[in-house]
Design an enzyme around this catalytic site. Structure first.
Site: not given
Ligand code: GRF
Length: 201
Positions: A13, A65, A91, A93, A107, A109, A141, A145, A174
């Site tokens: 999403s 990895r 994953r 990195l 990223n 979070h 980095d 997170d 987000e």
């Molecule tokens: C989101 O909650 C994001 O913050 C986390 O993983 C989830 C991914 O959701 N890192 P989507 O696949 O973007 O819907």
């Protein structure tokens, strides 16, 4: 023209929100050059194909990895990606990957970092009993997170919430936060001072 690469492992999403922002002109002068999943069954990769984007599956299972990372970075470079957006990419990195794109990997979070890093951040926040949670877009980095924070959005935890309703309201934020953060980075008007991202005129 900025060239974005999206890495995802699942629903996608946040990827869709970024793609919609580009299509609507909210991220000017940018395109998504490639979407890469480490999982063939990620719904996000099917969505990318439906949207006519370059969509690759590079399986991670059974690979070391850095071996997997080298395949992903090769694909990103082949598509001339200059900004990598992790969007539910499950994953960590390798340091080598991070060094290939200095200050060019973002990223998202679903908590107000540094609170509740790692998996199931919304559930962690809900169970802890915080009254405010939210989401964070940050540079990637070598630590999980952890990199400098670009954008955060706060979300109030309501008495009527459960972890699912809280997660849904965080997800709405987000989708807004990622577009804002991409614009900050692409416009380049910032310095990172210690851990602090400070915008410049
Ligand atoms: C989101 O909650 C994001 O913050 C986390 O993983 C989830 C991914 O959701 N890192 P989507 O696949 O973007 O819907």
């Amino acid at each position: 023209m900025h060239s974005l690469g999206i890495l995802l492992s699942g629903r996608g999403s946040n990827f869709v929100a970024i793609a919609n922002s580009i299509d609507a002109g909210r991220i000017p002068d940018a395109r998504i050059s490639v979407v890469i999943s480490n999982r063939a069954d990620a719904p996000g990769i099917a969505t990318a194909r439906q949207r006519g984007l370059n969509a690759l599956v590079i399986p991670s299972k059974g690979k070391a990895r850095e071996e997997h990372d080298r395949e992903v970075v090769a694909a990103l470079k082949q598509h001339k990606v200059d900004l990598v957006c992790l969007a539910g990419y499950m994953r960590l990195l390798s340091p080598w990957f991070v060094q290939q794109f200095p200050q060019r990997i973002l990223n998202i979070h679903p908590s107000l970092l540094p609170a509740f890093p790692g998996l199931e951040a919304q559930e962690q926040a809900f169970a802890y009993g915080v009254k405010i949670s939210g989401c964070t877009v940050h540079f990637v980095d070598e630590e999980l997170d952890h990199g400098a924070i670009i954008v955060q959005k706060a979300v109030a935890v309501l008495d009527t919430d459960d972890e699912h309703t809280l997660a849904a309201r965080i997800l709405e934020q987000e989708h807004i936060a990622y577009t804002e953060a991409i614009n900050v980075v692409l416009q380049g008007k910032f310095n990172v001072v210690g851990r602090r991202l400070v915008t410049t005129p």
